[in-house]
Design a protein around this motif. Structure first.
Motif, PDB file in Angstrom:
ATOM      1  N   LYS A 231      46.933  35.336 -22.904  1.00 25.23           N
ATOM      2  CA  LYS A 231      45.490  35.482 -22.719  1.00 25.23           C
ATOM      3  C   LYS A 231      44.792  35.582 -24.066  1.00 25.23           C
ATOM      4  O   LYS A 231      45.267  36.242 -24.982  1.00 25.23           O
ATOM      5  CB  LYS A 231      45.179  36.731 -21.883  1.00 25.23           C
ATOM      6  CG  LYS A 231      45.665  36.649 -20.448  1.00 25.23           C
ATOM      7  CD  LYS A 231      45.255  37.886 -19.668  1.00 25.23           C
ATOM      8  CE  LYS A 231      45.657  37.794 -18.203  1.00 25.23           C
ATOM      9  NZ  LYS A 231      45.241  39.001 -17.458  1.00 25.23           N
ATOM     10  N   SER A 233      40.964  36.436 -25.878  1.00 28.21           N
ATOM     11  CA  SER A 233      39.635  37.014 -25.673  1.00 28.21           C
ATOM     12  C   SER A 233      38.924  37.090 -27.012  1.00 28.21           C
ATOM     13  O   SER A 233      39.523  36.870 -28.073  1.00 28.21           O
ATOM     14  CB  SER A 233      39.731  38.398 -25.021  1.00 28.21           C
ATOM     15  OG  SER A 233      40.549  39.252 -25.781  1.00 28.21           O
ATOM     16  N   SER A 254      35.109  38.598 -15.765  1.00 30.94           N
ATOM     17  CA  SER A 254      34.870  38.306 -17.173  1.00 30.94           C
ATOM     18  C   SER A 254      34.349  39.592 -17.796  1.00 30.94           C
ATOM     19  O   SER A 254      33.152  39.863 -17.816  1.00 30.94           O
ATOM     20  CB  SER A 254      33.845  37.177 -17.338  1.00 30.94           C
ATOM     21  OG  SER A 254      33.653  36.884 -18.704  1.00 30.94           O
ATOM     22  N   HIS A 278      40.367  34.354 -21.239  1.00 32.79           N
ATOM     23  CA  HIS A 278      40.898  33.245 -20.441  1.00 32.79           C
ATOM     24  C   HIS A 278      42.343  33.009 -20.827  1.00 32.79           C
ATOM     25  O   HIS A 278      42.813  33.483 -21.875  1.00 32.79           O
ATOM     26  CB  HIS A 278      40.077  31.965 -20.670  1.00 32.79           C
ATOM     27  CG  HIS A 278      40.109  31.497 -22.111  1.00 32.79           C
ATOM     28  ND1 HIS A 278      41.064  30.634 -22.597  1.00 32.79           N
ATOM     29  CD2 HIS A 278      39.309  31.802 -23.163  1.00 32.79           C
ATOM     30  CE1 HIS A 278      40.847  30.412 -23.884  1.00 32.79           C
ATOM     31  NE2 HIS A 278      39.794  31.118 -24.252  1.00 32.79           N
ATOM     32  N   ARG A 282      43.357  26.887 -21.433  1.00 30.02           N
ATOM     33  CA  ARG A 282      42.934  26.507 -20.079  1.00 30.02           C
ATOM     34  C   ARG A 282      41.449  26.792 -19.848  1.00 30.02           C
ATOM     35  O   ARG A 282      41.049  27.329 -18.816  1.00 30.02           O
ATOM     36  CB  ARG A 282      43.766  27.236 -19.026  1.00 30.02           C
ATOM     37  CG  ARG A 282      45.250  26.928 -19.117  1.00 30.02           C
ATOM     38  CD  ARG A 282      46.007  27.506 -17.946  1.00 30.02           C
ATOM     39  NE  ARG A 282      47.374  27.821 -18.294  1.00 30.02           N
ATOM     40  CZ  ARG A 282      48.226  28.459 -17.504  1.00 30.02           C
ATOM     41  NH1 ARG A 282      47.835  28.851 -16.303  1.00 30.02           N
ATOM     42  NH2 ARG A 282      49.451  28.726 -17.915  1.00 30.02           N
ATOM     43  N   THR A 283      40.638  26.473 -20.831  1.00 31.04           N
ATOM     44  CA  THR A 283      39.192  26.537 -20.658  1.00 31.04           C
ATOM     45  C   THR A 283      38.611  25.290 -21.296  1.00 31.04           C
ATOM     46  O   THR A 283      39.171  24.749 -22.260  1.00 31.04           O
ATOM     47  CB  THR A 283      38.602  27.807 -21.282  1.00 31.04           C
ATOM     48  OG1 THR A 283      37.216  27.894 -20.979  1.00 31.04           O
ATOM     49  CG2 THR A 283      38.788  27.837 -22.793  1.00 31.04           C
ATOM     50  N   GLU A 284      37.521  24.815 -20.768  1.00 31.62           N
ATOM     51  CA  GLU A 284      36.955  23.574 -21.281  1.00 31.62           C
ATOM     52  C   GLU A 284      36.380  23.746 -22.681  1.00 31.62           C
ATOM     53  O   GLU A 284      36.362  22.820 -23.468  1.00 31.62           O
ATOM     54  CB  GLU A 284      35.864  23.061 -20.328  1.00 31.62           C
ATOM     55  CG  GLU A 284      36.407  22.514 -19.018  1.00 31.62           C
ATOM     56  CD  GLU A 284      37.424  21.399 -19.238  1.00 31.62           C
ATOM     57  OE1 GLU A 284      37.159  20.494 -20.064  1.00 31.62           O
ATOM     58  OE2 GLU A 284      38.489  21.436 -18.601  1.00 31.62           O
ATOM     59  N   SER A 285      35.886  24.948 -22.988  1.00 35.98           N
ATOM     60  CA  SER A 285      35.291  25.169 -24.300  1.00 35.98           C
ATOM     61  C   SER A 285      35.383  26.640 -24.676  1.00 35.98           C
ATOM     62  O   SER A 285      34.799  27.493 -24.003  1.00 35.98           O
ATOM     63  CB  SER A 285      33.823  24.720 -24.312  1.00 35.98           C
ATOM     64  OG  SER A 285      33.183  25.139 -25.500  1.00 35.98           O
ATOM     65  N   GLU A 286      36.115  26.929 -25.749  1.00 32.17           N
ATOM     66  CA  GLU A 286      36.175  28.299 -26.250  1.00 32.17           C
ATOM     67  C   GLU A 286      34.836  28.729 -26.830  1.00 32.17           C
ATOM     68  O   GLU A 286      34.459  29.903 -26.746  1.00 32.17           O
ATOM     69  CB  GLU A 286      37.278  28.416 -27.309  1.00 32.17           C
ATOM     70  CG  GLU A 286      38.695  28.363 -26.766  1.00 32.17           C
ATOM     71  CD  GLU A 286      39.167  26.949 -26.441  1.00 32.17           C
ATOM     72  OE1 GLU A 286      40.270  26.800 -25.876  1.00 32.17           O
ATOM     73  OE2 GLU A 286      38.431  25.978 -26.761  1.00 32.17           O
ATOM     74  N   THR A 288      31.963  28.039 -25.656  1.00 30.11           N
ATOM     75  CA  THR A 288      31.133  28.502 -24.547  1.00 30.11           C
ATOM     76  C   THR A 288      31.409  29.968 -24.239  1.00 30.11           C
ATOM     77  O   THR A 288      30.492  30.741 -23.928  1.00 30.11           O
ATOM     78  CB  THR A 288      31.393  27.646 -23.299  1.00 30.11           C
ATOM     79  OG1 THR A 288      31.041  26.292 -23.587  1.00 30.11           O
ATOM     80  CG2 THR A 288      30.580  28.136 -22.114  1.00 30.11           C
ATOM     81  N   ARG A 289      32.659  30.396 -24.338  1.00 29.07           N
ATOM     82  CA  ARG A 289      33.011  31.791 -24.090  1.00 29.07           C
ATOM     83  C   ARG A 289      32.341  32.710 -25.114  1.00 29.07           C
ATOM     84  O   ARG A 289      31.829  33.777 -24.772  1.00 29.07           O
ATOM     85  CB  ARG A 289      34.529  31.960 -24.155  1.00 29.07           C
ATOM     86  CG  ARG A 289      35.297  31.104 -23.166  1.00 29.07           C
ATOM     87  CD  ARG A 289      35.252  31.709 -21.789  1.00 29.07           C
ATOM     88  NE  ARG A 289      36.005  30.927 -20.823  1.00 29.07           N
ATOM     89  CZ  ARG A 289      36.547  31.421 -19.727  1.00 29.07           C
ATOM     90  NH1 ARG A 289      36.433  32.721 -19.467  1.00 29.07           N
ATOM     91  NH2 ARG A 289      37.183  30.653 -18.875  1.00 29.07           N
ATOM     92  N   ASN A 451      40.980  23.502 -29.549  1.00 29.51           N
ATOM     93  CA  ASN A 451      40.195  24.723 -29.414  1.00 29.51           C
ATOM     94  C   ASN A 451      38.950  24.550 -30.279  1.00 29.51           C
ATOM     95  O   ASN A 451      39.030  24.564 -31.509  1.00 29.51           O
ATOM     96  CB  ASN A 451      41.043  25.911 -29.887  1.00 29.51           C
ATOM     97  CG  ASN A 451      40.324  27.241 -29.809  1.00 29.51           C
ATOM     98  OD1 ASN A 451      39.131  27.334 -30.038  1.00 29.51           O
ATOM     99  ND2 ASN A 451      41.092  28.290 -29.533  1.00 29.51           N
TER     100      ASN A 451
END
Length: 490
Positions: A231, A233, A254, A278, A282-286, A288-289, A451
């Motif tokens: 994971k 973060s 979240s 996440h 496995r996320t479309e855009s870091e 964005t996080r 990434n």
């Protein structure tokens, strides 16, 4: 900062070699060195360059909704042993900080619901914590600038700068005759009676015991990479606002982690806001996080000015209990510790206490209980679901690479995966330099993703990460990515 490795002994022999200079590695190294053993800690990068140096620095027995999670998957005896282990880890670390003048701030720890649909899980955690002997109190509201509709609170917990702690641990380890070898990556461990540790420059060390304190074991014996979930973060630092007085973590999917950092003679207090986690790759855009955290902070802390941003990676076990002990097929001389799920400051010290106790013949009673825990049906289902997720991620990554034909990113800071025959090839441009690598993880061949926040190649299978030019950053992988010729049009 350039690594400053201690020299190796002339005979390259140790009683114990510890791999990884985070909280677990340095603590177990110090415990063994204090017992008069010849200890070497080998770190691929620098002290604190991994998970520990990037944490929020919370030292707490109230850990989000962890205790209710454990009680749902394990017996009460196991949950009680977990609390005992973390309490001993906390007490040891606070005692160490007091003895060596490491600054520590005492704070309440708060697990809170930001909306009504989170109240049930917070109530469950409150009941679980109380039943396990923690003196928690319930509140329907607190004077904070963000939404909070109920919370469980545990007083007299602590926070600190983890780099202060790691620096003190490294100093004390050296003071007791141990060594810290920075900038040396362990490539493999062989042998049973006297393990042989091969470094990236071909040097071979020999030791009675090897401790793998690397986030996830870099050896595949026991398949621990398939029993934990990687994971990632994010954490942002802000100035210009007054932080709330406690340490907070929400029960939302979240989550939001909030705490303050005291000011000094030249700077005012700072606010730390973390979360938006996440599974690695496995996320479309870091990016964005990270923007989620920025927008949340701007909405609830008017005037906050961002000063720093970083991220951290940790591994979660199927039932909330870390895996600590001897590694299968290691002859009883290779030890591991993994699965802290972002609560490594207490769990890491507890793991060090367990491993040092096993080597020195004084294993704590709580460690024996945790080591005998049984994977119940629910836990087995969770392990299966982790690996189903790995399978789906592998399929999606290959499809993504197949669909893309881009080999040359259009802008600086961008990476893309395309095909060169049957091989997925990742091409990126950073600060005007274009690199192409075979975009297959050197651990088990997972197709890598770019990434966009940290400009790295990340594996969605088991969390290995590589720099834009292919060097290993973290994870179970130990070998760099193969280089490819840059297309002429780049």
């Amino acid at each position: 900062m350039t690594p400053t490795p201690d020299p190796f002994p002339d005979d390259d022999r140790f009683d114990d070699v510890v791999v990884g200079a985070g909280i677990t590695g340095l603590t177990v190294g110090l415990m063994l060195a204090r017992a008069g053993r010849r200890v070497g800690v080998v770190e691929a990068r620098r002290v604190g360059s991994g998970t520990t140096g990037r944490t929020t620095g919370k030292l707490s027995l109230l850990q989000g909704t962890r205790l209710s999670q454990i009680l749902s998957a394990q017996s009460r005896g196991v949950a009680e042993a977990y609390v005992d282990a973390n309490r001993e880890g906390m007490e040891w670390l606070l005692g160490f900080c007091a003895e060596h003048d490491v600054p520590v701030q005492t704070r309440d720890a708060v697990t809170y619901a930001s909306a009504d649909d989170e109240l049930a899980s917070v109530c469950e955690e409150h009941e679980a914590a109380g039943s396990l002997g923690l003196d928690v109190r319930w509140t329907d509201g607190l004077d904070v600038p963000f939404p909070l509709v109920g919370a469980t609170v545990l007083a007299d917990q602590a926070q600190f700068d983890p780099m202060d702690v790691l620096g003190a641990l490294a100093t004390q380890l050296r003071g007791h005759g141990g060594a810290v070898h920075e900038g040396r990556r362990v490539m493999g461990v062989s042998g049973r009676g006297t393990p042989e540790i091969t470094l990236d420059d071909g040097r071979v060390l020999r030791a009675e015991n090897v401790v793998l304190a690397t986030g996830v074991p870099t050896l595949d014996r026991g398949l621990y990479f398939a029993k934990v979930e990687p994971k990632r973060s994010y954490l942002l630092a802000f100035e210009g606002v007054e932080p709330p007085p406690a340490m907070y973590i929400s029960a939302a999917a979240s989550s939001r982690s909030i705490r303050g950092v005291p000011g000094d003679a030249t700077t005012g207090p700072r606010l730390l806001v973390g979360g938006a986690g996440h599974v690695v790759g496995r996320t479309e855009s870091e990016l964005t996080r990270i923007h989620e955290l920025r927008e949340w902070t701007a909405h609830h802390f008017d005037g906050a000015v961002e000063t720093h941003a970083w991220s951290a990676q940790d591994y979660a076990s199927h039932d909330g209990i870390p895996f600590v002990g001897t590694l299968p097929r290691g002859g009883g001389h290779i030890y591991l510790a993994t699965g802290y799920d972002k609560w490594g400051l207490t769990n890491g010290v507890a793991a060090a206490r367990t491993i040092a106790g096993q080597i020195l013949g004084s294993t704590p009673s709580w460690a024996k209980v945790l080591g005998r825990r049984i994977t119940r049906p629910r836990g087995a289902v969770r392990i299966a679901s982790l690996n189903v997720g790995v399978g789906l991620a592998a399929t999606r990554s290959l499809v993504r690479a197949e669909a893309s034909t881009a080999h040359t990113p259009a802008a600086d800071g961008v990476g893309a995966v395309g095909r060169d025959g049957v091989l997925p090839v990742g091409t990126s441009t950073l600060e005007g330099r274009t690199c192409s690598v075979v975009a297959l993880c050197t651990h088990l061949g997972g197709a890598l993703r770019w990434n966009d926040a940290e400009k790295s190649w990340d594996c969605p299978l088991h969390g290995s990460r590589f720099s834009a030019s292919g060097e290993v950053l973290e994870g179970p992988a130990t070998k760099a990515l193969a280089q490819r010729d840059v297309p002429p049009e780049a």
